[in-house]
Motif scaffolding. Structure first.
Motif, PDB file in Angstrom:
ATOM      1  N   UNK A  25      -4.782  19.552   0.720  1.00 40.47           N
ATOM      2  CA  UNK A  25      -4.013  19.081  -0.365  1.00 40.47           C
ATOM      3  C   UNK A  25      -2.998  18.356  -0.136  1.00 40.47           C
ATOM      4  N   UNK A  26      -2.400  18.011   1.339  1.00 38.98           N
ATOM      5  CA  UNK A  26      -1.314  17.414   1.218  1.00 38.98           C
ATOM      6  C   UNK A  26      -1.269  15.824   1.039  1.00 38.98           C
ATOM      7  N   UNK A  27      -2.603  15.289   1.151  1.00 38.79           N
ATOM      8  CA  UNK A  27      -2.844  13.865   0.798  1.00 38.79           C
ATOM      9  C   UNK A  27      -3.007  13.604  -0.737  1.00 38.79           C
ATOM     10  N   UNK A  28      -1.825  12.888  -1.117  1.00 37.75           N
ATOM     11  CA  UNK A  28      -2.104  12.725  -2.491  1.00 37.75           C
ATOM     12  C   UNK A  28      -2.031  11.068  -3.028  1.00 37.75           C
ATOM     13  N   UNK A  29      -2.969  10.398  -1.915  1.00 37.19           N
ATOM     14  CA  UNK A  29      -3.021   9.115  -2.120  1.00 37.19           C
ATOM     15  C   UNK A  29      -3.783   8.749  -3.345  1.00 37.19           C
ATOM     16  N   UNK A  30      -3.442   7.598  -4.303  1.00 35.79           N
ATOM     17  CA  UNK A  30      -4.435   7.256  -5.378  1.00 35.79           C
ATOM     18  C   UNK A  30      -4.675   5.526  -4.947  1.00 35.79           C
ATOM     19  N   UNK A  31      -5.908   5.315  -5.684  1.00 35.04           N
ATOM     20  CA  UNK A  31      -6.251   3.923  -5.642  1.00 35.04           C
ATOM     21  C   UNK A  31      -5.252   3.097  -6.272  1.00 35.04           C
ATOM     22  N   UNK A  32      -4.741   1.906  -5.619  1.00 37.12           N
ATOM     23  CA  UNK A  32      -3.759   1.122  -6.336  1.00 37.12           C
ATOM     24  C   UNK A  32      -4.472  -0.259  -6.279  1.00 37.12           C
ATOM     25  N   UNK A  33      -4.639  -0.851  -7.466  1.00 33.58           N
ATOM     26  CA  UNK A  33      -5.523  -1.967  -7.524  1.00 33.58           C
ATOM     27  C   UNK A  33      -4.833  -3.172  -6.498  1.00 33.58           C
ATOM     28  N   UNK A  34      -3.478  -3.316  -6.466  1.00 35.66           N
ATOM     29  CA  UNK A  34      -3.033  -4.460  -5.917  1.00 35.66           C
ATOM     30  C   UNK A  34      -3.055  -4.235  -4.345  1.00 35.66           C
ATOM     31  N   UNK A  35      -3.089  -2.952  -3.830  1.00 32.19           N
ATOM     32  CA  UNK A  35      -3.213  -2.654  -2.494  1.00 32.19           C
ATOM     33  C   UNK A  35      -4.614  -2.903  -2.184  1.00 32.19           C
ATOM     34  N   UNK A  36      -5.698  -2.530  -3.125  1.00 30.27           N
ATOM     35  CA  UNK A  36      -7.151  -2.866  -2.695  1.00 30.27           C
ATOM     36  C   UNK A  36      -7.185  -4.075  -2.738  1.00 30.27           C
ATOM     37  N   UNK A  37      -6.643  -5.105  -3.605  1.00 31.93           N
ATOM     38  CA  UNK A  37      -7.183  -6.475  -3.728  1.00 31.93           C
ATOM     39  C   UNK A  37      -6.440  -7.019  -2.246  1.00 31.93           C
ATOM     40  N   UNK A  38      -5.353  -6.574  -1.818  1.00 33.69           N
ATOM     41  CA  UNK A  38      -4.612  -7.113  -0.672  1.00 33.69           C
ATOM     42  C   UNK A  38      -5.716  -6.944   0.426  1.00 33.69           C
ATOM     43  N   UNK A  39      -5.980  -5.647   0.535  1.00 30.98           N
ATOM     44  CA  UNK A  39      -6.678  -5.118   1.676  1.00 30.98           C
ATOM     45  C   UNK A  39      -8.049  -5.804   1.770  1.00 30.98           C
ATOM     46  N   UNK A  40      -8.789  -6.162   0.635  1.00 33.50           N
ATOM     47  CA  UNK A  40      -9.891  -6.947   0.671  1.00 33.50           C
ATOM     48  C   UNK A  40      -9.826  -8.427   1.152  1.00 33.50           C
ATOM     49  N   UNK A  41      -8.805  -8.816   0.916  1.00 35.00           N
ATOM     50  CA  UNK A  41      -8.244 -10.176   1.217  1.00 35.00           C
ATOM     51  C   UNK A  41      -8.304 -10.337   2.878  1.00 35.00           C
ATOM     52  N   UNK A  42      -7.599  -9.346   3.510  1.00 29.55           N
ATOM     53  CA  UNK A  42      -7.631  -9.376   4.839  1.00 29.55           C
ATOM     54  C   UNK A  42      -9.050  -9.278   5.448  1.00 29.55           C
ATOM     55  N   UNK A  43      -9.735  -8.287   4.939  1.00 30.18           N
ATOM     56  CA  UNK A  43     -11.175  -7.954   5.416  1.00 30.18           C
ATOM     57  C   UNK A  43     -11.914  -9.159   5.346  1.00 30.18           C
ATOM     58  N   UNK A 140      -8.672 -16.821  10.040  1.00 34.84           N
ATOM     59  CA  UNK A 140      -7.794 -15.992  11.079  1.00 34.84           C
ATOM     60  C   UNK A 140      -6.384 -15.962  11.092  1.00 34.84           C
ATOM     61  N   UNK A 141      -6.098 -17.582  10.594  1.00 37.78           N
ATOM     62  CA  UNK A 141      -4.549 -17.642  10.567  1.00 37.78           C
ATOM     63  C   UNK A 141      -3.709 -16.926   9.264  1.00 37.78           C
ATOM     64  N   UNK A 142      -4.746 -16.660   8.240  1.00 36.45           N
ATOM     65  CA  UNK A 142      -4.250 -15.975   7.109  1.00 36.45           C
ATOM     66  C   UNK A 142      -3.921 -14.563   7.505  1.00 36.45           C
ATOM     67  N   UNK A 143      -4.915 -13.928   8.317  1.00 34.01           N
ATOM     68  CA  UNK A 143      -4.688 -12.619   8.819  1.00 34.01           C
ATOM     69  C   UNK A 143      -3.477 -12.532   9.684  1.00 34.01           C
ATOM     70  N   UNK A 144      -3.225 -13.522  10.479  1.00 37.18           N
ATOM     71  CA  UNK A 144      -2.078 -13.461  11.195  1.00 37.18           C
ATOM     72  C   UNK A 144      -0.714 -13.739  10.353  1.00 37.18           C
ATOM     73  N   UNK A 145      -0.754 -14.402   9.321  1.00 32.28           N
ATOM     74  CA  UNK A 145       0.531 -14.637   8.514  1.00 32.28           C
ATOM     75  C   UNK A 145       0.643 -13.575   7.935  1.00 32.28           C
ATOM     76  N   UNK A 146      -0.173 -12.666   7.370  1.00 36.02           N
ATOM     77  CA  UNK A 146       0.044 -11.650   6.617  1.00 36.02           C
ATOM     78  C   UNK A 146       0.694 -10.464   7.497  1.00 36.02           C
ATOM     79  N   UNK A 147       0.172 -10.229   8.698  1.00 32.58           N
ATOM     80  CA  UNK A 147       0.935  -9.532   9.465  1.00 32.58           C
ATOM     81  C   UNK A 147       2.371  -9.845  10.122  1.00 32.58           C
ATOM     82  N   UNK A 148       2.317 -11.187  10.335  1.00 36.81           N
ATOM     83  CA  UNK A 148       3.701 -11.762  10.652  1.00 36.81           C
ATOM     84  C   UNK A 148       4.668 -11.670   9.462  1.00 36.81           C
ATOM     85  N   UNK A 149       4.308 -11.849   8.241  1.00 33.70           N
ATOM     86  CA  UNK A 149       5.104 -11.571   7.293  1.00 33.70           C
ATOM     87  C   UNK A 149       5.474 -10.282   7.009  1.00 33.70           C
TER      88      UNK A 149
END
Length: 549
Positions: A25-43, A140-149
């Motif tokens: 019960x300690x995990x209360x994560x919810x789906x947040x559209x902005x995060x899903x979109x950002x994660x899919x961009x990286x993938x 792959x530069x986009x991935x590096x840029x995201x983590x660098x930012x």
């Protein structure tokens, strides 16, 4: 095909939260559209890049972070903070002991994290060399840029921005915590702002009065941003508290001049519920040994957290010690429709079968003030709060109207409290005060007398519930925590306590927090000089102090 495999991989990276929620019960994560979109961009960029080495490195980093994150959520009840991450290399032995002790209970968490990441690894390693996807090495530069930012922002902003929130994806919380730690804490002493204190001692009472004084019900009502000098019963010129004033006049309740522990809700609640007084006593804060909710559980109470605010306020309060949680996250529609009155419906979950500690965290006097009572027409609009009024006067009027509503809500809550059996203790206070235009400042998160002073009212049910103090006496949040623990059967001894000294702390209890020493001199509150935890080590933080001043 690119969209399909990217969506499938993203789903796998979000699946660990869903799986863990089945077993914890300690995990209360919810789906947040902005995060899903950002994660899919990286993938998608990883698939376009076509490099198994890079894909394995990124997924491996995610898997490693999530191993610690999900286990921490399962065992501790909250997500990792940057300081937690920094302490991992220093606490390997303690972590190993905790893993061994909790393995029988928390082993499903390993599957919750392991299965999705094993499938993600398989998907990349089998799919990249076989699927006819477009190849764009520049992705792959986009991935590096995201983590660098991410690391760049970690170097620019304070730790507060990188603290976890329960509703976020655990992977999102991991990226924030690990990036801040990597940018700011690696190679540095993570104990630089942790002062050395002796541990508190918590002992179960065995004196003859312990059982007699123990209330069956303890209700703690905490309002947001309420200051003492705007309560009519404390001498304010306006009759903002007619119900509570009547109780005090008739000898049914007593009111006190309260002292808040911190200038923000999250920090104030963390200090109050953990019973911690001193700045920088992080070990005591994190241990939860003197936590009021944990002690209530030990004493056989069923614990409730009912709030019209968000659930992220539970981050440092020992959420695993709470049996029932209802917040704005679970009752959003009802709270949007009724405001703080929704708490009356939330109380329906409180069962009478055993002793109960019920904590209610409400808004009421929080900005915007009129939001507290706008749903009730003119019922609580005693002073004009509309157009045409001078801005400062309009805001003060709205604040006072909110206090009138607050007083009426307290009366309704006490009527519900009176239905219970046996002795009970009903306590009303606030997390911190509020600036109402003094020196041009509104709101809170500043270390001033107006923020430190909060009202407190205590009403007992049953002859055994003696008052905590006299009318108008000073009573700090820390005093209140110790008094509640005492009534529930525990004595808390703080060997570091300096008689007559309290503290008002800033909003970041775990960073280079600012604080001021508080003393009561001739019945008046006096604040000491502004200090920072770095000062205790001889550090120089002049620029930060000047900014805070």
């Amino acid at each position: 095909m690119l969209v399909l495999v990217s969506a499938a991989t993203t789903a796998l990276l979000l699946l660990d939260d869903r799986l863990q929620q089945w077993v914890s019960p300690n995990n209360r994560a919810q789906l947040q559209p902005a995060w899903v979109a950002g994660l899919m961009t990286i993938v998608m960029c990883l698939w376009l890049g076509g490099s198994r080495w890079v894909a394995n490195a990124v997924i491996g980093a995610f898997a490693g972070m999530q191993l610690f994150q999900l286990c921490h959520i399962a065992a501790i009840g909250r997500a990792l903070t940057p300081l937690d991450v920094a302490m991992i290399p220093h606490e390997i032995e303690d972590i190993a002991q905790a893993v061994r002790a909790g393995a029988a209970t928390h082993w499903p968490t390993l599957f919750a994290g392991g299965v999705p990441y094993a499938l993600a690894f398989a998907l990349f390693n089998l799919g990249l060399p076989r699927l006819p996807l477009p190849r764009l090495r520049g992705a792959l530069l986009i991935v590096a840029l995201v983590f660098g930012l991410q690391f760049y922002n970690a170097g620019r902003y304070t730790m507060k921005r990188f603290m976890p929130r329960p509703e976020r994806s655990s992977l999102h919380n991991s990226l924030l915590a690990f990036s801040y730690c990597g940018a700011n804490l690696v190679g540095k002493s993570v104990r630089r702002n942790v002062l050395s204190y002796r541990a508190y001692t918590v002992v179960a009472r065995d004196d003859p009065d312990a059982a007699r004084e123990r209330p069956r019900d303890v209700w703690l009502v905490i309002f947001d941003s309420t200051r003492t000098d705007h309560w009519g019963l404390a001498g304010y010129a306006r009759a903002t508290t007619p119900n509570m004033s009547r109780w005090v006049a008739q000898g049914q309740a007593r009111w006190h001049r309260g002292i808040a522990g911190a200038a923000s809700t999250r920090a104030s609640l963390g200090l109050l519920f953990n019973g911690v007084r001193e700045p920088g006593n992080i070990a005591q804060l994190r241990s939860h040994e003197a936590n009021v909710l944990r002690l209530a559980k030990r004493a056989g109470y069923r614990t409730y957290w009912l709030s019209t605010q968000h659930g992220d306020l539970l981050e440092e309060i020992d959420a695993p010690s709470i049996d029932v949680v209802r917040t704005r996250d679970s009752d959003a529609a009802r709270i949007a429709a009724l405001g703080d009155d929704a708490i009356l419906d939330m109380l329906d979950v409180v069962t009478p079968d055993r002793p109960r500690l019920v904590v209610m965290m409400l808004r009421t006097a929080h900005i915007p003030y009129h939001d507290a009572y706008r749903r009730h027409g003119a019922t609580y609009r005693r002073w004009p709060d509309g157009e045409g009024s001078i801005e400062g006067a309009r805001l003060v009027n709205a604040y006072d109207n909110a206090i009138v509503y607050q007083d009426a809500l307290v009366e309704k809550l006490y009527r519900r409290f009176e239905r219970g059996d046996g002795d009970g203790l009903f306590v009303v206070t606030s997390d911190h005060g509020q600036m109402l235009g003094e020196d041009g400042v509104w709101g809170h998160n500043v270390l001033t007398p107006q923020i430190a002073q909060v009202p407190m009212l205590v009403r007992g049910r049953g002859a055994a519930q003696a008052p905590l103090a006299g009318n108008g006496d000073w009573l700090s949040h820390n005093d209140l925590a110790r008094a509640l623990a005492w009534r529930m059967g525990f004595s808390i001894d703080n060997p570091n306590q300096d008689a007559g000294v309290d503290y008002l702390q800033g909003s970041d209890l775990f960073g280079d927090n600012l604080f001021r020493e508080l003393r009561i001199v001739d019945g008046r509150l006096q604040l000491g000089e502004l200090s920072g935890l770095g000062h205790a080590h001889g550090g120089a933080h002049d620029s930060g102090d000047r900014q805070a001043e």
